[in-house]
Motif scaffolding. Structure first.
Motif, mmCIF file in Angstrom:
data_model
loop_
_atom_site.group_PDB
_atom_site.id
_atom_site.type_symbol
_atom_site.label_atom_id
_atom_site.label_comp_id
_atom_site.label_asym_id
_atom_site.label_seq_id
_atom_site.Cartn_x
_atom_site.Cartn_y
_atom_site.Cartn_z
ATOM 1 N N PRO A 305 0.783 -1.174 0.138
ATOM 2 C CA PRO A 305 -0.131 0.074 -0.028
ATOM 3 C C PRO A 305 0.685 1.163 0.128
ATOM 4 C CG PRO A 305 -0.037 -1.043 2.138
ATOM 5 C CD PRO A 305 0.777 -2.005 1.313
ATOM 6 N N GLU A 306 0.345 2.464 -0.405
ATOM 7 C CA GLU A 306 0.824 3.740 -0.505
ATOM 8 C C GLU A 306 0.794 4.015 1.187
ATOM 9 O OE1 GLU A 306 2.010 5.361 -3.051
ATOM 10 O OE2 GLU A 306 1.214 3.503 -4.216
ATOM 11 N N ARG A 308 0.264 6.760 2.441
ATOM 12 C CA ARG A 308 -0.981 7.608 2.686
ATOM 13 C C ARG A 308 -1.971 6.677 3.202
ATOM 14 N NH1 ARG A 308 -4.882 9.400 -0.421
ATOM 15 N NH2 ARG A 308 -3.839 8.256 -1.951
ATOM 16 N N ARG A 309 -2.121 5.705 2.426
ATOM 17 C CA ARG A 309 -2.967 4.459 2.999
ATOM 18 C C ARG A 309 -2.617 3.956 4.187
ATOM 19 N NH1 ARG A 309 -5.898 2.686 -1.582
ATOM 20 N NH2 ARG A 309 -7.778 1.150 -0.739
ATOM 21 N N ALA A 313 -5.131 3.714 7.644
ATOM 22 C CA ALA A 313 -5.422 2.655 8.343
ATOM 23 C C ALA A 313 -4.991 2.423 9.602
ATOM 24 C CB ALA A 313 -4.678 1.330 7.310
#
Lengths: 654, 305
Positions: A305-306, A308-309, A313
């Motif tokens: 995942p990025e 940012r993600r 999360a």
């Protein structure tokens, strides 16, 4: 002299039952290349079936033995092969180990359900009969055990050497495809091998419980498997004669150790650790494996995942914990915090097993080192937790160093040996710094705040998980993560690029152990009291099973795995169902090696998910479609793709 | 200058001698080819040079230093890189990541691994596949990925094991230019190849191995004229069962059907030797037509036989 003779006889008898069990293990491994972790559990369940028939249903002992060894056990083995083993036969060591682990925990769960804890007494065969040689008394049961081992050895040898079926089975060992081409039936061969293996496990199980009548117990019989691993390793998992010799040597070592070793507290642990030490020695004596050349096998992974993600999360997780704190009862908040501690432990498997493909069954030992350190320091300072992580990292190096030469299954077995040694020699042993019963711990005191309430502790554990999880993702994105995956895909190619495979392996073991140790330190603080039983080797089996099923390649999989492990510990009544679900999930691993979370992520790829706007197509899939859709290359690639099969390989290669 | 010196190297697998006192060398600035029939020990020799296979006897020198007992990863740091006959690309990484792993491995040399990676992707022409997983690209492309990856560690000595199999004719042509180009920068390029057209075009020196023994060394013209080489390739006075005996461990010299041995009999002996394209045994797909052959009607480059 008489004492010596007594112990020699005892050793030979023990060795004989190990030999029977180990020959079954060798038979199944040699024909199907799948190592049956559940071999001991099969023995345990079959011993219970024997007890049920002979003592609960009132059949005669001999009839019961015949029914179990020639009826129930082979049928079980054949069904297991047909419905489980065959489905994962072409997967890597990781998947097959996890699947047989699933069978193991499933069998224990089933046995506990069917035969609830209680006294399950059995009597010796030929009770009251026996021989006296000099001053040594040999019971009828002992004689039977030795005689049966001899018969099993002779029959197996003659079977493999002289019968058509036996020769065909040996052919299946060498090359299944070739055997099929020449009209053989490899599936039938492996069914027969598993049926025979299961029958041998049953025989060994029954003999063992009858010689030591107090042993009809779910775990101790299942652990018999470690002894037979050791014996089977003496035969390098393929040679029956060497396996028999190994079993006898191990039996004698065990007997002499109990006869002659000094009986101080430190030595009790040593005696119990003998099979594990023997196993480790056998593994270390394995010849150096050449770096394998000649395969292009990628392992399907989930998309990284990025960042940012990841931040999003993490925030969600923290919010969820805060929300949980406000709605859950005190007990459940404690459980949530426990689940988060387990999630950190599960996270330790992500770089080790998920990225690098090493299967470790010693994670609970690293967890225990962290907890033990915190308990021994009896401090509330965060430095105690960090010291635990550091010591766990050292333990990780200790595991990685001797096993540097080992690959796949052998590496996994060496971690089992290590875990067993840690358990018996250190954790249970106060004279070597172990728990010796249980120790009380203090809650953390950090930034001037004491995390005495479970609510605060849950948030702390969640925050630590988020930080470590982000660290794991950063690792995967960075240089070191690429190296780990490259090493898993082709150690030989890595070496030709100037990467030192050994250094990377030691580092990933140390890092993984440190994460597990950190989790253990937090766990110790949460529990207020920890003891050696919390960190038995045995716990690592469901851990590996759960985390791999939940998704060992992703951080979210680790979180799910930690919560499932907590559920397993906190709601024992759900065990049977959970194990059933896991067993099904484990069999599905052949198709979806990224586990439940991997499957959830992949839902984004299917048309339904896409229509719901759950995200774009996954990396591998998108590319596969693109390369087919590329007209400029289509003709050529089809010709080449036909010649070398690439692309379809999705396995968790250990 | 002589980069690589392999002196009297012998490799035995049990009773089988895969390489028998082979002595070869590779000069900087030159393309050196290693040819021979299947099972001649070429890949085994590559494995000895890179340290993946311990020789039973003999020594290996790089720039005059004895590296016979140096571990593989240290040899790589001394400037040896290679590709594999059977693909060893990192299947779960993208093409770009494959190259990046190598560029990172020699950080001290490469100031900017990312830049080196991008540069190689452009130079080898892998832009289209940069983000594809390496196990999803065609074989020919995967070979180029391995080449780019090997180049990323900026080697002094580059070993290429059948790099052109899986490439189209046009691609092979430009690949030959790339090889010349790599050598002209001072590298020693040692290549095992079955495409004789390519070999004759690009090589400065050819070593011919047969059954583990070096039977000829020299310029392309000298090697083609050598009677021993003709014999080895055309199988005159050859007992067929010998092939079995000289086939070493399948792990090291996999028999995937490559062969240069023409049918011994027939009036075509003097005709151009067509390099047989790779035909994996179980493949239902017809092999790619590659290189000159009698069917294509093209004359073999260099008048090979």
């Amino acid at each position: 002299m008489n004492v010596f003779l007594t112990y020699t006889v005892l050793g030979l008898v023990i060795g004989a039952s190990y030999a029977i069990a180990a020959s079954g293990l060798v038979l199944t491994y040699a024909t199907t290349r799948i190592f049956n972790v559940a071999h001991g559990a099969t023995a345990m369940v079959m011993a219970f079936v024997y007890w049920e028939l002979a003592y609960n249903q009132g059949l005669s002992n001999w009839l019961s033995v015949l029914i179990v060894v020639f009826g129930v056990a082979p049928l079980f083995g054949a069904l297991l092969e047909r419905w489980v083993i065959r489905r994962v036969a072409d997967s890597g060591v990781g998947v097959t180990l996890v699947v047989t682990c699933a069978v193991l925990v499933g069998l224990i769960g089933a046995a506990e359900k069917i035969w609830p804890p209680g006294v399950h007494q059995v009597q010796q065969f030929f009770a009251g009969h026996g021989l006296t040689v000099g001053m040594v008394r040999i019971t009828g049961n002992d004689l039977l055990t030795v005689a049966l081992a001899v018969v099993v050895g002779a029959v197996l040898w003659a079977f493999l050497k002289f019968t058509r079926l036996g020769v065909a089975m040996r052919a299946a060992v060498d090359d299944k495809e070739l055997l099929a081409l020449h009209g053989g039936r490899p599936h039938l061969m492996s069914s027969i091998a598993w049926a025979m293996g299961s029958a041998l496990a049953a025989l060994a199980g029954i003999l063992l419980v009858c010689s030591q009548p107090s042993e009809l117990n779910y775990i101790s019989l299942t652990l018999l498997v470690v002894n037979s691993y050791a014996a089977a390793m003496a035969g390098r998992l393929t040679s029956l004669p060497r396996t028999f010799i190994g079993a006898l040597v191990l039996g004698l070592l065990n007997a002499y150790a109990s006869g002659y070793l000094w009986t101080g507290p430190g030595w009790t642990g040593f005696r119990e650790a003998i099979p594990a030490i023997f196993l480790l020695l056998m593994l270390l004596l394995m010849p150096q494996a050449q770096l394998r050349v000649g395969r292009l096998a990628g392992v399907a992974g989930v998309r990284t995942p990025e960042m940012r993600r990841v931040g999003l999360a993490s925030a969600l997780l923290l919010l969820a914990v805060v929300f949980g704190n406000s709605v859950f009862s005190e007990v459940n908040v404690n459980r949530m915090a426990l689940g988060l501690c387990f999630a950190i432990l599960a996270l330790s498997l992500v770089p080790l097993t998920g990225f690098s493909g090493y299967v470790s069954l010693a994670q609970f030992s690293f967890f225990g080192v962290g907890a033990l350190t915190v308990a021994k320091m009896h401090s509330s300072a965060p430095t105690a937790v960090l010291a635990g992580a550091l010591l766990a990292a050292l333990a990780g190096i200790l595991v990685a160093l001797p096993s540097l030469r080992l690959q796949g299954l052998y590496l996994a077995l060496s971690t089992i040996a290590f875990a067993q040694i840690m358990d018996t020699m250190v954790f249970q042993n106060p004279s070597l710094g172990g728990f010796g019963g249980s120790l009380t711990t203090k809650r953390l005191d950090m930034f001037g705040y004491r995390f005495t309430s479970d609510k605060a502790y849950a948030i702390l554990a969640a925050a630590v998980f988020c930080v470590l999880g982000a660290g794991v993702i950063l690792l995967r994105k960075g240089r070191y993560g690429r190296v780990l995956i490259a090493l898993r895909d082709s150690p030989a190619a890595c070496a030709t690029l100037g990467l030192n495979p050994r250094l990377a392996r030691v580092a990933v073991f140390a890092g993984s152990a440190a994460v597990a140790g950190l989790g253990g330190g937090l766990y110790a603080g949460l529990q207020n009291q920890v003891g050696s039983t919390n960190f038995q080797f045995f716990n690592s089996l469901p851990l590996l099973l759960i985390v791999v099923c939940a998704g060992v390649t992703s951080v979210s999989g680790a979180l799910l795995g930690g919560m499932l492990l907590m559920a397993l510990n906190s709601y024992p009544s759900t065990q049977a169902y959970l194990f059933l679900i896991l067993a099904v999930a484990a069999v599905g691993l052949g198709k979806q090696p990224n586990g439940i979370t991997g499957w959830l992520f992949s839902l984004r790829d299917n048309p339904l998910g896409a229509r719901l706007g759950l995200g774009s197509a996954g990396i591998a899939r998108g590319i596969a479609t693109r390369s087919v859709a590329d007209p400029g290359r289509a003709g050529k690639s089809s010709a080449i793709d036909g010649s070398v099969s690439v692309g379809e390989n999705a396995e968790v290669e250990a | 200058m002589t980069r690589l010196d392999v002196k009297e190297v012998t490799v035995r697998f049990g009773g089988v001698t895969a390489v028998d006192k082979a002595t070869i060398s590779a000069e900087g600035g030159q393309v050196t080819a290693l040819i021979g029939p299947n099972g001649a020990g070429k890949t085994t020799l590559f494995n000895v040079v890179t340290g993946l296979q311990k020789p039973t006897g003999g020594r290996v020198f790089l720039d005059g230093h004895d590296i016979t007992h140096t571990p593989t990863h240290r040899r790589a740091r001394h400037g040896i890189a290679r590709t594999f006959q059977r693909l060893e690309a990192f299947g779960s990484l993208t093409v770009e990541e494959n190259i990046r792993v190598a560029a990172d491995a020699v950080r001290a040399k490469n100031a900017k691994p990312a830049k080196v990676t991008r540069g190689l992707i452009e130079r080898i022409g892998l832009e289209r596949y940069a983000d594809a997983r390496a196990d999803s690209v065609p074989t020919g492309v995967a070979r180029l990925v391995e080449l780019a990856r090997a180049l990323a560690i900026d080697p002094e000595l580059l070993l290429l094991d059948e790099p052109s199999s899986g490439l189209s004719e046009a691609e092979t042509e430009s690949f030959g230019e790339l090889l010349r180009d790599l050598a002209s920068q001072g590298r020693a390029v040692l290549i095992v190849e079955h495409d004789m057209g390519l070999i004759m075009r690009v090589s400065d020196v050819i070593h011919v191995l047969d059954r583990g023994r070096l039977i000829a060394s020299g310029t392309p013209a000298e090697v083609q004229a050598d009677p021993l080489v003709r014999k080895a390739y055309l199988g005159e006075e050859d007992e067929p069962e010998d092939d079995e005996e000289h086939e070493p461990d399948a792990e090291h010299e996999p028999d995937d059907g490559h062969t240069l041995v023409l049918p011994a009999a027939g009036p075509d002996d003097a005709a151009a030797l067509p390099p047989t394209p790779p035909v994996p045994p179980a493949s239902p797909v017809p092999p790619l037509p590659k290189g000159p052959g009698p069917e294509s009607g093209e004359p073999a480059s260099g008048g090979w036989f």
